[in-house]
Scaffold this motif. Structure first.
Motif, PDB file in Angstrom:
ATOM      1  N   ASN A  10      10.525   2.857 -10.584  1.00  0.00           N
ATOM      2  CA  ASN A  10      10.519   2.368 -11.971  1.00  0.00           C
ATOM      3  C   ASN A  10      11.182   3.362 -12.914  1.00  0.00           C
ATOM      4  O   ASN A  10      11.921   2.972 -13.831  1.00  0.00           O
ATOM      5  N   ARG A  11      10.921   4.651 -12.702  1.00  0.00           N
ATOM      6  CA  ARG A  11      11.516   5.656 -13.577  1.00  0.00           C
ATOM      7  C   ARG A  11      13.030   5.715 -13.376  1.00  0.00           C
ATOM      8  O   ARG A  11      13.778   5.912 -14.331  1.00  0.00           O
ATOM      9  N   SER A  12      13.482   5.518 -12.146  1.00  0.00           N
ATOM     10  CA  SER A  12      14.927   5.501 -11.880  1.00  0.00           C
ATOM     11  C   SER A  12      15.577   4.302 -12.552  1.00  0.00           C
ATOM     12  O   SER A  12      16.671   4.414 -13.128  1.00  0.00           O
ATOM     13  N   ILE A  13      14.908   3.151 -12.486  1.00  0.00           N
ATOM     14  CA  ILE A  13      15.433   1.945 -13.143  1.00  0.00           C
ATOM     15  C   ILE A  13      15.520   2.160 -14.652  1.00  0.00           C
ATOM     16  O   ILE A  13      16.535   1.839 -15.284  1.00  0.00           O
ATOM     17  N   ALA A  14      14.460   2.716 -15.231  1.00  0.00           N
ATOM     18  CA  ALA A  14      14.449   2.944 -16.683  1.00  0.00           C
ATOM     19  C   ALA A  14      15.550   3.917 -17.094  1.00  0.00           C
ATOM     20  O   ALA A  14      16.196   3.729 -18.137  1.00  0.00           O
ATOM     21  N   GLN A  54      15.380  19.228 -10.030  1.00  0.00           N
ATOM     22  CA  GLN A  54      15.436  19.741 -11.397  1.00  0.00           C
ATOM     23  C   GLN A  54      16.078  18.772 -12.390  1.00  0.00           C
ATOM     24  O   GLN A  54      16.247  19.101 -13.555  1.00  0.00           O
ATOM     25  N   SER A  55      16.437  17.549 -11.928  1.00  0.00           N
ATOM     26  CA  SER A  55      16.915  16.547 -12.889  1.00  0.00           C
ATOM     27  C   SER A  55      15.738  15.857 -13.567  1.00  0.00           C
ATOM     28  O   SER A  55      15.892  15.231 -14.610  1.00  0.00           O
ATOM     29  N   SER A  91      13.796  17.093  -4.641  1.00  0.00           N
ATOM     30  CA  SER A  91      14.834  16.066  -4.668  1.00  0.00           C
ATOM     31  C   SER A  91      14.312  14.827  -3.946  1.00  0.00           C
ATOM     32  O   SER A  91      13.522  14.927  -3.008  1.00  0.00           O
ATOM     33  N   VAL A  92      14.731  13.645  -4.390  1.00  0.00           N
ATOM     34  CA  VAL A  92      14.286  12.377  -3.813  1.00  0.00           C
ATOM     35  C   VAL A  92      15.509  11.610  -3.324  1.00  0.00           C
ATOM     36  O   VAL A  92      16.492  11.475  -4.047  1.00  0.00           O
ATOM     37  N   LYS A  93      15.420  11.108  -2.090  1.00  0.00           N
ATOM     38  CA  LYS A  93      16.535  10.359  -1.512  1.00  0.00           C
ATOM     39  C   LYS A  93      16.039   9.039  -0.948  1.00  0.00           C
ATOM     40  O   LYS A  93      14.954   8.964  -0.368  1.00  0.00           O
ATOM     41  N   ILE A  94      16.849   7.980  -1.135  1.00  0.00           N
ATOM     42  CA  ILE A  94      16.621   6.685  -0.489  1.00  0.00           C
ATOM     43  C   ILE A  94      17.898   6.380   0.291  1.00  0.00           C
ATOM     44  O   ILE A  94      18.879   5.875  -0.268  1.00  0.00           O
ATOM     45  N   PRO A  95      17.931   6.705   1.589  1.00  0.00           N
ATOM     46  CA  PRO A  95      19.182   6.604   2.370  1.00  0.00           C
ATOM     47  C   PRO A  95      19.763   5.195   2.397  1.00  0.00           C
ATOM     48  O   PRO A  95      20.996   5.043   2.426  1.00  0.00           O
ATOM     49  N   GLU A  96      18.923   4.162   2.412  1.00  0.00           N
ATOM     50  CA  GLU A  96      19.433   2.791   2.507  1.00  0.00           C
ATOM     51  C   GLU A  96      20.335   2.428   1.337  1.00  0.00           C
ATOM     52  O   GLU A  96      21.223   1.579   1.463  1.00  0.00           O
ATOM     53  N   LEU A  97      20.118   3.057   0.187  1.00  0.00           N
ATOM     54  CA  LEU A  97      20.946   2.787  -0.995  1.00  0.00           C
ATOM     55  C   LEU A  97      21.916   3.924  -1.280  1.00  0.00           C
ATOM     56  O   LEU A  97      22.640   3.871  -2.282  1.00  0.00           O
ATOM     57  N   ASP A  98      21.915   4.937  -0.428  1.00  0.00           N
ATOM     58  CA  ASP A  98      22.719   6.138  -0.668  1.00  0.00           C
ATOM     59  C   ASP A  98      22.426   6.691  -2.065  1.00  0.00           C
ATOM     60  O   ASP A  98      23.328   7.061  -2.819  1.00  0.00           O
ATOM     61  N   PHE A  99      21.124   6.736  -2.392  1.00  0.00           N
ATOM     62  CA  PHE A  99      20.673   7.102  -3.732  1.00  0.00           C
ATOM     63  C   PHE A  99      19.914   8.425  -3.672  1.00  0.00           C
ATOM     64  O   PHE A  99      19.089   8.636  -2.784  1.00  0.00           O
ATOM     65  N   GLU A 100      20.203   9.316  -4.617  1.00  0.00           N
ATOM     66  CA  GLU A 100      19.530  10.614  -4.651  1.00  0.00           C
ATOM     67  C   GLU A 100      19.229  11.009  -6.088  1.00  0.00           C
ATOM     68  O   GLU A 100      20.070  10.877  -6.985  1.00  0.00           O
ATOM     69  N   ILE A 101      18.000  11.493  -6.285  1.00  0.00           N
ATOM     70  CA  ILE A 101      17.615  12.113  -7.556  1.00  0.00           C
ATOM     71  C   ILE A 101      17.606  13.607  -7.309  1.00  0.00           C
ATOM     72  O   ILE A 101      16.737  14.119  -6.602  1.00  0.00           O
ATOM     73  N   ARG A 117       0.828  -1.208   0.000  1.00  0.00           N
ATOM     74  CA  ARG A 117       0.000   0.000   0.000  1.00  0.00           C
ATOM     75  C   ARG A 117       0.861   1.256   0.000  1.00  0.00           C
ATOM     76  O   ARG A 117       0.515   2.262  -0.628  1.00  0.00           O
ATOM     77  N   ASP A 118       2.014   1.192   0.679  1.00  0.00           N
ATOM     78  CA  ASP A 118       2.930   2.342   0.689  1.00  0.00           C
ATOM     79  C   ASP A 118       3.537   2.562  -0.690  1.00  0.00           C
ATOM     80  O   ASP A 118       3.777   3.701  -1.102  1.00  0.00           O
ATOM     81  N   LEU A 119       3.809   1.478  -1.410  1.00  0.00           N
ATOM     82  CA  LEU A 119       4.349   1.614  -2.766  1.00  0.00           C
ATOM     83  C   LEU A 119       3.361   2.312  -3.690  1.00  0.00           C
ATOM     84  O   LEU A 119       3.757   2.969  -4.657  1.00  0.00           O
ATOM     85  N   ASN A 120       2.063   2.175  -3.398  1.00  0.00           N
ATOM     86  CA  ASN A 120       1.028   2.758  -4.254  1.00  0.00           C
ATOM     87  C   ASN A 120       0.624   4.156  -3.822  1.00  0.00           C
ATOM     88  O   ASN A 120      -0.309   4.726  -4.406  1.00  0.00           O
ATOM     89  N   ARG A 121       1.251   4.722  -2.816  1.00  0.00           N
ATOM     90  CA  ARG A 121       0.908   6.081  -2.390  1.00  0.00           C
ATOM     91  C   ARG A 121       1.184   7.072  -3.516  1.00  0.00           C
ATOM     92  O   ARG A 121       2.247   7.049  -4.138  1.00  0.00           O
ATOM     93  N   GLN A 122       0.226   7.959  -3.741  1.00  0.00           N
ATOM     94  CA  GLN A 122       0.427   8.994  -4.752  1.00  0.00           C
ATOM     95  C   GLN A 122       1.433  10.032  -4.245  1.00  0.00           C
ATOM     96  O   GLN A 122       1.459  10.375  -3.060  1.00  0.00           O
ATOM     97  N   ILE A 123       2.236  10.530  -5.165  1.00  0.00           N
ATOM     98  CA  ILE A 123       3.244  11.537  -4.854  1.00  0.00           C
ATOM     99  C   ILE A 123       3.146  12.657  -5.888  1.00  0.00           C
ATOM    100  O   ILE A 123       3.024  12.389  -7.089  1.00  0.00           O
ATOM    101  N   VAL A 124       3.174  13.879  -5.407  1.00  0.00           N
ATOM    102  CA  VAL A 124       3.251  15.039  -6.289  1.00  0.00           C
ATOM    103  C   VAL A 124       4.605  15.696  -6.050  1.00  0.00           C
ATOM    104  O   VAL A 124       4.925  16.065  -4.917  1.00  0.00           O
ATOM    105  N   LYS A 125       5.396  15.815  -7.092  1.00  0.00           N
ATOM    106  CA  LYS A 125       6.711  16.440  -6.964  1.00  0.00           C
ATOM    107  C   LYS A 125       6.844  17.554  -7.988  1.00  0.00           C
ATOM    108  O   LYS A 125       6.374  17.437  -9.123  1.00  0.00           O
ATOM    109  N   SER A 126       7.481  18.638  -7.578  1.00  0.00           N
ATOM    110  CA  SER A 126       7.689  19.777  -8.467  1.00  0.00           C
ATOM    111  C   SER A 126       9.066  19.686  -9.114  1.00  0.00           C
ATOM    112  O   SER A 126       9.833  18.740  -8.872  1.00  0.00           O
ATOM    113  N   ASP A 127       9.387  20.684  -9.921  1.00  0.00           N
ATOM    114  CA  ASP A 127      10.711  20.724 -10.549  1.00  0.00           C
ATOM    115  C   ASP A 127      11.821  20.866  -9.518  1.00  0.00           C
ATOM    116  O   ASP A 127      12.989  20.595  -9.825  1.00  0.00           O
ATOM    117  N   TYR A 128      11.480  21.299  -8.303  1.00  0.00           N
ATOM    118  CA  TYR A 128      12.490  21.566  -7.267  1.00  0.00           C
ATOM    119  C   TYR A 128      12.511  20.490  -6.190  1.00  0.00           C
ATOM    120  O   TYR A 128      13.077  20.696  -5.124  1.00  0.00           O
TER     121      TYR A 128
END
Length: 444
Positions: free
Chosen positions: A136-140, A122-123, A109-119, A96-107
């Motif tokens: 999925n978009r990061s994988i693609a 404005q990218s 940034s997205v971080k997943i600390p467990e993987l030391d991963f950051e988007i 259910r958490d994976l299906n949560r809707q997210i609204v993000k603007s051009d500004y």
């Protein structure tokens, strides 16, 4: 002619940003001929101004080129930049958490600390997506040039393959992980599937932007020397503002149409000076009143608890500042400062305003709504109505780190048994949200 004039008047009074409803099957869109970045020919961009419930006004943009077939969709905030940036941290542990809707603007940034991963911000363009959609978009994106990398730089390609396997593992939820959205404009959003109840898996904090971040948003402070200039004709001193009603142009917080806001400074007995601002929009009919403290931040925060047992308690004057959160433990209700903003009303008025805000939202209605969420929302609204009807006793709690909130005492010559006021020292995080940690007050 009369019919045309009436239709023109009705169109003029329509809100600029409108809800998408079944009663409006063909919402107004604006079409603009624009350059295709893929083939250099001209295509068509369609703009739709609408609203996201429990979030804000947005502009949906869809581009299509009939020459090469290129398509592109984007979303941009239609509202103003918030006073502070926002940081939202979600613990993802269930599908259910994976299906949560997210609204993000051009500004955002997205971080997943467990993987030391950051988007980085404005990218990627602003979008409406889900937690799984971001993964999925990061994988693609990482897979896009892998075949070329395997030929030119095999070692790098192997490292990316290993990282891609870690990203895919996140969707299997073998272990919980954390995703953090940070937006200096304050315009990102994570859906709360438990609304109107508190989201215990998502932590929301606000922060004061740095000077560099303000410059990124083209926000620059006014010249400090302007504060020292002599008063010009038509300007007021602080004492002259007392009792004066000032009007200035602004935008409607509901439909973003131009309107007028009236402002007046007044004094709340046994409390302090406050600024009351009232807006009335002729386009959509929205009326709002907002209250801001006329003084500064108090040395201590304040927590006010009142037992609501009858009509006498409903009539208590109440001031909720824009930094104050509200809680009703009996209903498991906990709302942040932004939910109702600052307002001067009564105990009954603030409960009724909460109920009206929930009823006016379209988040839990329509064919696409979750039946369980709709059922829970209907039950919660009925509980609020029981409180207003005097069928249920509650405790109303205001917690204001800035110390600028107030509930009237019904006893003039002694303690009020149903009212408890507690002053407390703010912690570091609360001072950070109020912008006090970086404030220089020495030698002033």
């Amino acid at each position: 002619m009369a019919e045309e004039e009436r239709q023109a008047k009705d169109d003029k009074l329509k809100p600029i940003f409108r809800d998408l409803t079944a009663e409006d099957p063909e919402p107004e869109t604006t079409q603009i001929e624009s350059l295709c970045m893929n083939c250099g020919e001209n295509g068509i961009t369609r703009l739709l101004l609408t609203k996201i419930p429990y979030y804000k006004d947005v502009v949906l943009m869809s581009f299509e080129c009939e020459h090469c077939g290129f398509q592109n969709n984007e979303i941009q905030s239609g509202g103003k930049i918030a006073e502070k940036g926002i940081r939202q941290t979600l613990k993802v542990s269930t599908p259910r958490d994976l299906n949560r809707q997210i609204v993000k603007s051009d500004y955002t940034s997205v971080k997943i600390p467990e993987l030391d991963f950051e988007i980085p911000a404005q990218s990627q363009k602003g979008e409406i997506t889900t937690v799984e959609g971001i993964i999925n978009r990061s994988i693609a994106g990482l897979e896009q040039d892998q075949e070329q990398r395997r030929k030119e730089n095999p070692e790098t390609a192997i490292e990316i393959d290993l990282f891609l396997s870690k990203l895919r593992a996140l969707k299997l939820l073998e272990e919980p992980f954390t995703i953090t959205l940070e937006d200096i404009t304050g315009n990102c959003y994570i859906e709360n599937p438990n609304a109107p109840l508190k989201d215990n898996q998502c932590t929301i904090t606000h922060f004061t932007r740095s000077e560099e971040q303000n410059h990124m948003l083209c926000i620059f402070p006014e010249n400090d020397t302007a504060l020292l200039k002599p008063l010009e004709e038509g300007e007021f001193t602080y004492d002259q503002l007392q009792g004066e009603v000032l009007s200035f142009p602004t935008n409607c917080p509901e439909c973003n149409s131009p309107c007028e806001t009236n402002m007046k400074m007044t004094n709340i007995p046994h409390f302090k000076d406050v600024v009351i601002m009232a807006t009335n929009c002729e386009r959509c009919g929205h009326r709002t009143n907002e209250v801001k403290s006329g003084g500064g931040i108090e040395p201590l925060g304040v927590r006010i608890e009142v037992k609501v047992t009858g009509k006498e308690d409903f009539s208590r004057d109440l001031l909720k500042s824009e930094t104050c959160s509200m809680e009703i433990p009996e209903l498991e209700m906990d709302v942040g400062p932004a939910a109702l903003g600052g307002r001067f009303t009564t105990v009954e008025g603030v409960i009724a305003a909460t109920k009206d805000q929930l009823l006016s939202s379209t988040a839990f209605t329509g064919d696409s709504s979750d039946p369980e969420v709709s059922r829970r929302m209907d039950y919660f609204i009925s509980q609020l109505q029981d409180v207003l009807d005097g069928k249920k006793e509650i405790s109303l709690i205001l917690d204001d780190p800035a110390g600028n909130s107030y509930i009237q005492s019904l006893s003039d010559d002694g303690p009020d048994d149903r009212l408890k006021i507690t002053k407390y020292e703010r912690n570091y995080e609360q001072n950070e949200e109020l912008g006090l940690n970086d404030m220089k007050v020495e030698n002033y």
